[in-house]
Design a protein around this motif. Structure first.
Motif, PDB file in Angstrom:
ATOM      1  N   ALA A  62     -33.072   4.251  23.541  1.00 30.20           N
ATOM      2  CA  ALA A  62     -32.000   4.483  22.775  1.00 30.20           C
ATOM      3  C   ALA A  62     -30.962   2.951  23.487  1.00 30.20           C
ATOM      4  O   ALA A  62     -31.333   2.686  24.893  1.00 30.20           O
ATOM      5  N   THR A  63     -29.618   2.996  22.696  1.00 27.75           N
ATOM      6  CA  THR A  63     -28.576   1.897  23.674  1.00 27.75           C
ATOM      7  C   THR A  63     -27.938   2.915  24.391  1.00 27.75           C
ATOM      8  O   THR A  63     -27.602   3.930  24.206  1.00 27.75           O
ATOM      9  N   VAL A  64     -27.720   1.788  25.220  1.00 28.12           N
ATOM     10  CA  VAL A  64     -25.745   2.788  25.633  1.00 28.12           C
ATOM     11  C   VAL A  64     -24.823   1.678  26.513  1.00 28.12           C
ATOM     12  O   VAL A  64     -25.160   0.265  26.822  1.00 28.12           O
ATOM     13  N   GLY A  65     -23.793   2.038  26.775  1.00 27.95           N
ATOM     14  CA  GLY A  65     -22.372   1.105  27.320  1.00 27.95           C
ATOM     15  C   GLY A  65     -21.372   1.640  27.499  1.00 27.95           C
ATOM     16  O   GLY A  65     -21.472   2.867  27.143  1.00 27.95           O
ATOM     17  N   GLY A  66     -21.057   1.122  28.230  1.00 25.83           N
ATOM     18  CA  GLY A  66     -19.580   1.124  28.825  1.00 25.83           C
ATOM     19  C   GLY A  66     -19.460   2.922  29.952  1.00 25.83           C
ATOM     20  O   GLY A  66     -21.142   3.398  30.007  1.00 25.83           O
ATOM     21  N   PRO A  67     -18.637   3.442  29.917  1.00 22.37           N
ATOM     22  CA  PRO A  67     -18.888   4.434  30.766  1.00 22.37           C
ATOM     23  C   PRO A  67     -19.645   5.772  30.257  1.00 22.37           C
ATOM     24  O   PRO A  67     -19.605   6.373  30.526  1.00 22.37           O
ATOM     25  N   SER A  68     -18.461   5.677  29.666  1.00 21.89           N
ATOM     26  CA  SER A  68     -20.088   6.666  28.413  1.00 21.89           C
ATOM     27  C   SER A  68     -21.186   7.026  28.155  1.00 21.89           C
ATOM     28  O   SER A  68     -22.546   7.548  28.074  1.00 21.89           O
ATOM     29  N   GLY A  69     -21.732   5.701  28.142  1.00 27.64           N
ATOM     30  CA  GLY A  69     -22.991   5.183  28.390  1.00 27.64           C
ATOM     31  C   GLY A  69     -23.649   5.596  30.081  1.00 27.64           C
ATOM     32  O   GLY A  69     -25.092   5.787  29.933  1.00 27.64           O
TER      33      GLY A  69
END
Length: 322
Positions: A62-69
């Protein structure tokens, strides 16, 4: 981790699932709520969770980014699910569920739109798929992937051929491909020769433009799909195969179950993925396991888990030829 080939899942539009529980919702008012539950979510993640729960090797891409990532990553690490996360610039979206315990756990869901990815980020996601199709590093050593699963919606401005490309990559690696999406994506995956498609009845008829469920499923096979599983609510599940396009199988329980249907379709995909990953090609057996796991998911409060009763439910199923 058990023996068996790896179930490789790809979630191009993942989310952090945030669940709030409140005893009564009054529109326009303020509410005090306990700390919400944060969970790495998305349809492919749910497929991996169910397989992992039952001891089948799986890897979630999966992709992830930022604080939520970062929340997404932390939840996956604590869950013990093997994962390959591709960093992206945009923050991972969230889905917010409000569960009203004063209204029989009625749940309202708010889905944020997935942020657009850059061309280099799409390339990095594809590269992660290619790398793991060549072999998955597990605690027991490198294992062969047995199936590739592409699940869920696509983020804004996604390549229209993303799911067909996944099917092509899987087939180039000698691996079957399962696609679970909606809209034009179902048609594109069928044209690419997906080994199994898993829409529900509404998604199928809307995508194909047919009111007759059987005709709609056969159109997908005419386009090139090898198998189609269709969820039909209390009527259980229908299974179609290009090897016998004039017939279909139906599996249903003697009586419908009450519970939470969220994630039931993902559990069915997980069952089909485990079966195909380990060489099971008999349509009746794939249908039996998919329907049992789907029903067992209804008995659980959240997506990505199934009840231990799945074995008993499989024995209760009534399977008929049509």
């Amino acid at each position: 981790m058990s023996a068996g080939n790896v179930v490789l899942t790809v979630t191009p539009n993942p989310a952090v699932d945030v669940t709030y529980t409140v005893a009564g919702i009054s529109l326009g008012s303020s509410h005090r709520v306990p700390t919400p539950l944060y969970r790495a979510g998305g349809k492919g993640l749910n497929v991996s969770r169910v397989a992992h729960q039952l001891g089948h090797p799986t890897l979630a891409i999966a992709t992830v980014g930022g604080p939520s990532g970062e929340q997404f990553r932390q939840d996956l690490e604590s869950s013990g699910i093997l994962h390959h996360l591709v960093p992206v610039a945009a923050a991972t979206r969230r889905t917010i569920a409000l569960v009203d315990t004063a209204a029989d756990n009625t749940t309202s869901i708010f889905n944020e739109a997935g942020p657009a990815l850059g061309a280099a980020e799409w390339q990095a996601l594809a590269a992660a798929v290619v790398d793991n199709l060549g072999g998955v590093q597990t605690p027991d050593g490198v294992r062969r992937p047995g199936v590739l699963v592409g699940s869920g919606s696509l983020p804004d401005q996604a390549p229209a051929d993303f799911y067909p490309a996944l099917v092509a990559l899987a087939h180039a690696a000698g691996v079957p491909a399962i696609i679970d999406t909606s809209g034009s994506g179902i048609l594109a995956a069928a044209r690419a020769g997906a080994d199994l498609l898993k829409p529900n009845n509404h998604e199928l008829m809307e995508a194909v433009g047919e009111r007759d469920l059987v005709s709609a499923a056969r159109k997908l096979m005419d386009l090139g799909a090898r198998r189609v599983l269709v969820s039909v609510g209390e009527e259980g599940m229908l299974a179609f195969s290009a090897d016998a396009p004039g017939t279909c199988l139906q599996a249903k329980l003697p009586a419908p179950l009450s519970g939470n249907p969220t994630g039931a379709g993902d559990a069915a995909v997980s069952a089909a993925a485990v079966a195909l990953a380990n060489g099971e090609t008999e349509l009746r057996e794939i249908l039996r396991q998919a329907t049992a796991w789907s029903a067992a998911a209804v008995l659980m409060p959240g997506a990505g888990e199934i009840s231990p009763q799945h074995t008993e439910l499989a024995k209760q199923l009534i399977i008929t030829d049509h």
